[in-house]
Design a protein around this motif. Structure first.
Motif, PDB file in Angstrom:
ATOM      1  N   LEU A   1     -51.968  -8.980 -11.817  1.00  0.00           N
ATOM      2  CA  LEU A   1     -53.208  -8.355 -12.279  1.00  0.00           C
ATOM      3  C   LEU A   1     -54.483  -8.953 -11.668  1.00  0.00           C
ATOM      4  O   LEU A   1     -55.367  -8.204 -11.238  1.00  0.00           O
ATOM      5  CB  LEU A   1     -53.259  -8.389 -13.814  1.00  0.00           C
ATOM      6  N   PRO A   2     -54.610 -10.289 -11.597  1.00  0.00           N
ATOM      7  CA  PRO A   2     -55.840 -10.833 -11.000  1.00  0.00           C
ATOM      8  C   PRO A   2     -56.075 -10.309  -9.588  1.00  0.00           C
ATOM      9  O   PRO A   2     -57.226 -10.135  -9.177  1.00  0.00           O
ATOM     10  CB  PRO A   2     -55.575 -12.340 -10.969  1.00  0.00           C
ATOM     11  N   TYR A   3     -54.989 -10.023  -8.872  1.00  0.00           N
ATOM     12  CA  TYR A   3     -55.158  -9.600  -7.486  1.00  0.00           C
ATOM     13  C   TYR A   3     -55.533  -8.133  -7.379  1.00  0.00           C
ATOM     14  O   TYR A   3     -55.968  -7.677  -6.319  1.00  0.00           O
ATOM     15  CB  TYR A   3     -53.920  -9.971  -6.681  1.00  0.00           C
ATOM     16  N   THR A   4     -55.346  -7.366  -8.446  1.00  0.00           N
ATOM     17  CA  THR A   4     -55.870  -6.003  -8.434  1.00  0.00           C
ATOM     18  C   THR A   4     -57.376  -6.061  -8.693  1.00  0.00           C
ATOM     19  O   THR A   4     -58.141  -5.315  -8.089  1.00  0.00           O
ATOM     20  CB  THR A   4     -55.164  -5.118  -9.475  1.00  0.00           C
ATOM     21  N   LEU A   5     -57.802  -6.975  -9.560  1.00  0.00           N
ATOM     22  CA  LEU A   5     -59.247  -7.172  -9.727  1.00  0.00           C
ATOM     23  C   LEU A   5     -59.858  -7.629  -8.404  1.00  0.00           C
ATOM     24  O   LEU A   5     -60.968  -7.234  -8.042  1.00  0.00           O
ATOM     25  CB  LEU A   5     -59.534  -8.192 -10.830  1.00  0.00           C
TER      26      LEU A   5
END
Ligand SMILES: Nc1ncnc2c1ncn2[C@@H]1O[C@H](COP(=O)(O)OP(=O)(O)OP(=O)(O)O)[C@@H](O)[C@H]1O
Ligand SMILES: Nc1ncnc2c1ncn2[C@@H]1O[C@H](COP(=O)(O)OP(=O)(O)OP(=O)(O)O)[C@@H](O)[C@H]1O
Ligand SMILES: [Mg+2]
Ligand SMILES: [Mg+2]
Lengths: 584, 584
Positions: free
Chosen positions: B122-126
């Motif tokens: 998820l952090p890498y989609t942000l």
């Protein structure tokens, strides 16, 4: 001037007055009009007074004039304003379309099958095409024949990769659906008459999840084709149909249609009689004639012909024939050899249980070079064959997870220490596969630590290998939790996990999404299977802990038995270490 | 009956006679006709005699009759034959379309950002959304303000993830292009009037490739939005434009259009004045009103509003605030802190060199819970900050490869042994990140082996971290090739590689495609950089070997110096080992 005279409808919103009430704009037909003609209509439709000042702007606030009016596209939206920078009293709505760019198809594979840690992904794109052929031949009554023909003999035409099967084939509607990127079986409507959506029927559970239902995303075939080359020709026929259907999608077509402002996603299926190759006129493709001549021999079939094959790929396929055929033999091991895999010692072929999937590879180069032909069944050094044939005993289990209702079957195999050496097989591809671990590898060879640091489990999904996901171990079969005196034995096991497609994989089928996370969850229950029977029924949650210690106890006992009965000479590792250390 | 009376054109190929010469079919307009009406036209157009027997079949060889004729879709193709199973003397051509399914967009992220080895992606989609904002603010003269607002206060509407920037914004045409999946900057045409293709201009090289040009595939924004939730609203405005442009794409819209047989890729951009929230009528979205009210404060901006956020994601973002903000701080470390990274000891802020990118995170929950607010600049325990601030010396280099003309800059940092302990920093996320390596980790902590088995290099692409690719080492900085007496020192280095986008990454920006393969090629030349100057000019191929031994010599010398000058207490590892071993 002529350019302006195309069919063109333009929506105009009148926002001159701050009190404007009209929400929707007016749609004006401007075909054949130049800017002055258009202005006349405008004056009339919007009751513009003769000396009134106004501007017409695009939604990007470019002021329209005689020149750029010509370039305005069909279905454009304009604002009629008093001043160029006037705010819009009321919002306006502009129609747009946003069809995915054709790179969605032709570049899909490029970044999907990326080389991970130095591995060449090409064999796994061929695996996607084999997947499709395995699915297509699932209901064959006779032999399931899958052929990969690498046509690298330039005297027959340009290089091509052909995958051919005698499966169910596709109707023209199904062939149309084939081309629709990401239209998976779960969404598909295969009838010519629209709404006849049959709905996907999940196959019944079978051992090792060898259900031949190896498709999931509606992407594999296209990704594989455009990773390998730049065009895909599908030739297909269903049982009983007098017609063969043919469809070509290619990078060149996409680019041409884009340039001509045609719909890039429009195409043509050719319906023709069996064996009719009259449309093959290009010299580059002349090998198609003999392929088409073969059509009459099969009741139904599908052929995928990939052209524009990248020179790098051709080189790889020629130079590493043994490597990639071994990888494919590993990937489809249980489809080729059946639930028990390839047993080289069993003399009788036990034809009852033998599966009938033939995967044949032919690599044809320019004569005098002989064609190389191989049936993947003949491969004797793929990892599964090596594991199975060096195993002296097996420990089978199932796993049940609360988070995922999918099936998980597992096998652990014991590779005994025999007459001064470990029988745990070495990976013939080890050097190619891990560029980094030179040191580790050398070490493990020198110390002969059997498995070494390698993970225990290879993982199969609906019966085929997912090559980049491994599971190192579970706590109950981990050396760190085990008895000290069995330390060496924990290193003598290999394993396989079989899941169905309720465990999801990445679109390239190279990795599982969350297999390890789920299986290592504390709520996962493992039970041993003996002679196909579960030893303990799956327990209520309160008994999970008991279950876990149970599987651990059983595994440890099994390992101990293996050690005592199978290891033919005890290797005093502790002693050896002492010797090594006094050297220092 | 009414159903038959839609606008419908049908192409009919006459293939009754084996001698048929006509290649193309006839296009018949059947609007308002039932089957009998259609047959009448057919008799006339194809001169069918009154008692002649014939059949009309679809290309799937379904025989047409009164009922299924009604269901025939526009642009269908039919064959007129003598008999149902008659072969086609001449091939026929059938028009099809094969627009990618909308799952291409809404499921793209799901399998793209798969959880690899237990990491939450998820952090890498942000990060993808931050990428876009960094690109968009590249030419800002003032501060570049990027905000992530997590609107998890249900009293303001349904949960939403908002990413907001004061960048250049998009014109309506650019906003339309935003929605086109895989339309990358290399293919884009941003003018309203069609062919005005400006062509992509590659930014000039800058140190650490911090060129703000962090987009490549035309996919990131859509993939991220549909990984996080099920709809994306874009609100954007360019400098000088009086209009704000707004576009929503959502799973719900796609499904509705599919059901109604509308074009799934058609949509509407709303053009409206700044601050106009009159269209926000749904209670679920009422937080949009205050967002829109902020518009007048910025000359240009873009806001991405993602709704339908998965509950799992909301939980993760709330429960792991420190973890994912640290990961983002690491990912954008050099954008936030500049080429030299965050130096906590330097007292003066040296505002000349400080970059002006502010990435601010706000997580808002239902009162009385206080909002959490953090500027990523404040994070002090992301890995890069830890590496930089424990480093006592650095060794800089460049790499040149024949296969790839991209830039590669490298830094190796020395983390000395000080007063009885290693200063090489521990990874605060180690436990979350590697589920498997419990054993290894514990071991390395106990033995305090500095880096342990961890790879040396983190890798940055156009200045931002590619999180799942690391490079373990190069031969010239590898312990195995180094001097024995420096063994411990090889374990005290960390490193960073900076490449530009001539090195490609996977579509999800989680891994490099072939970085390691290329850099480890024998032809790659490494040269040391001292005070920003190359010590040796890049050499002709014949000198590569010399160069390689050169960099190795320089590195070894540097390491030796580090050891002698910086390690404050010599740790006799050999001696300790002896002690340990006598314990056994
Ligand atoms: N050899 C074949 N014979 C018959 N039908 C085929 C064949 N190859 C493909 N198809 C049909 O085309 C569809 C699309 O194939 P494609 O490989 O692109 O996606 P998929 O198999 O549905 O999903 P995945 O992305 O998992 O491969 C298949 O589902 C199948 O219906
Ligand atoms: N915040 C923003 N401000 C201005 N333009 C933006 C913004 N976000 C996206 N865009 C525009 O939309 C385009 C598409 O964005 P998207 O992230 O989907 O793909 P990309 O950035 O082009 O490529 P990548 O797949 O590498 O992210 C961008 O190239 C940019 O032109
Ligand atoms: Mg497939
Ligand atoms: Mg982007």
């Amino acid at each position: 001037m002529e350019a302006g005279r195309v069919n063109r409808r333009i929506r105009v919103y009148d926002r001159r007055s701050e009190n404007e009430q009209q929400v929707t704009g007016k749609l004006l037909e401007t075909s054949g009009l130049d800017f002055n003609g258009f202005l006349k209509i405008l004056h009339r439709k919007f009751a513009i007074r003769s000396h009134e000042t106004f501007v017409l702007v695009t939604t990007d606030r470019t002021v329209l004039d005689f020149d750029n009016f010509e370039k305005l596209q069909d279905d454009s939206t304009l604002h009629l304003l008093q001043r160029e920078d006037q705010a819009l009293a009321l919002a306006t709505e502009e129609s747009i379309t946003f069809k995915p760019h054709y790179n969605t198809l032709i570049r899909s594979g490029m970044y999907e099958y990326y080389a991970s840690a130095g591995q060449k992904p090409l064999p796994y794109t061929l695996a996607e095409l084999i997947d499709n052929s395995i699915s297509a031949t699932a209901k064959n009554t006779g032999v399931r024949m899958i052929e990969i023909r690498l046509m690298f003999d330039e005297s027959l035409g340009k290089p091509a990769v052909i995958v051919l099967d005698n499966g169910c084939g596709m109707t023209s509607k199904q062939l149309n659906n084939w081309a629709v990127y990401k239209l998976s079986k779960f969404f598909r409507d295969n009838g010519t008459f629209g709404s006849k959506q049959e709905g996907y029927v999940r196959p019944d559970p079978v051992p090792r999840s060898l259900n031949s239902d190896i498709s999931y995303f509606g992407a594999g075939g296209k990704q594989a084709a455009f990773y390998i080359g730049d065009s895909a020709r599908m030739i297909t026929k269903t049982v009983g149909s007098p017609d063969v259907h043919e469809l070509v999608i290619s990078k060149e077509d996409f680019e041409r249609k884009e340039k001509n402002k045609e719909d890039v996603y429009s195409g043509t299926i050719k319906n023709r009689k069996v064996g009719d190759s009259s449309h093959v006129t290009k010299d580059d493709e002349r090998f198609l004639r003999s392929l088409i001549a073969e059509e009459s021999a099969k009741e139904s079939f599908t052929a995928v012909i990939i052209m524009g094959v990248l020179p790098d790929h051709i080189r790889f396929l020629k130079d590493n024939f043994a490597v990639w055929t071994r990888q494919l033999a590993h990937t489809f091991h249980y489809y080729i050899h059946g639930v028990n895999g390839k047993n080289m010692s069993s003399s009788s072929t036990n034809s009852d249980h033998l599966p009938n999937i033939d995967i044949q590879i032919t690599l044809r180069e320019k004569p005098p070079r002989c064609p190389r032909v191989m049936n993947l069944r003949e491969v004797e050094n793929d990892m599964q064959t090596l594991y199975i044939n060096t195993a002296a005993d097996t420990f089978e289990f199932k796993a049940y997870s609360e988070q995922n209702t999918g099936t998980v079957e597992g096998i652990i195999r014991y590779h005994p220490f025999l007459y001064d050496k470990e029988t745990y097989p070495e990976d013939p591809d080890a050097d190619q596969v891990s560029l980094d671990d030179d040191n580790d590898d050398n070490e493990s060879r020198v110390l002969h630590q059997a498995r070494g640091k390698r993970p225990i489990f290879n993982c199969f999904w609906n019966g085929r290998l997912i090559p980049y996901t491994t599971v190192s171990e579970f706590d109950w079969c981990s050396q760190s939790k085990g008895a000290k005196e069995l330390a060496e034995c924990y290193n003598r096991v290999s394993g396989v996990l079989f899941t169905d497609d309720r465990f999801t994989v990445s679109t390239n089928k190279l990795t599982f999404i969350e297999l390890e996370l789920i299986l290592k969850n504390k709520d996962t229950i493992f039970t041993r299977i003996v002679n196909g029977q579960e030893k303990k029924r799956s327990a209520p949650p309160s008994l999970i802990k008991a279950q876990r210690s149970n599987i651990q106890k059983e595994f440890t006992q099994w390992l101990k038995n293996c050690h005592e009965k199978l290891d033919k000479q005890v290797k005093f590792m502790g002693h050896m270490e002492t010797i090594t250390r006094t050297d220092v």
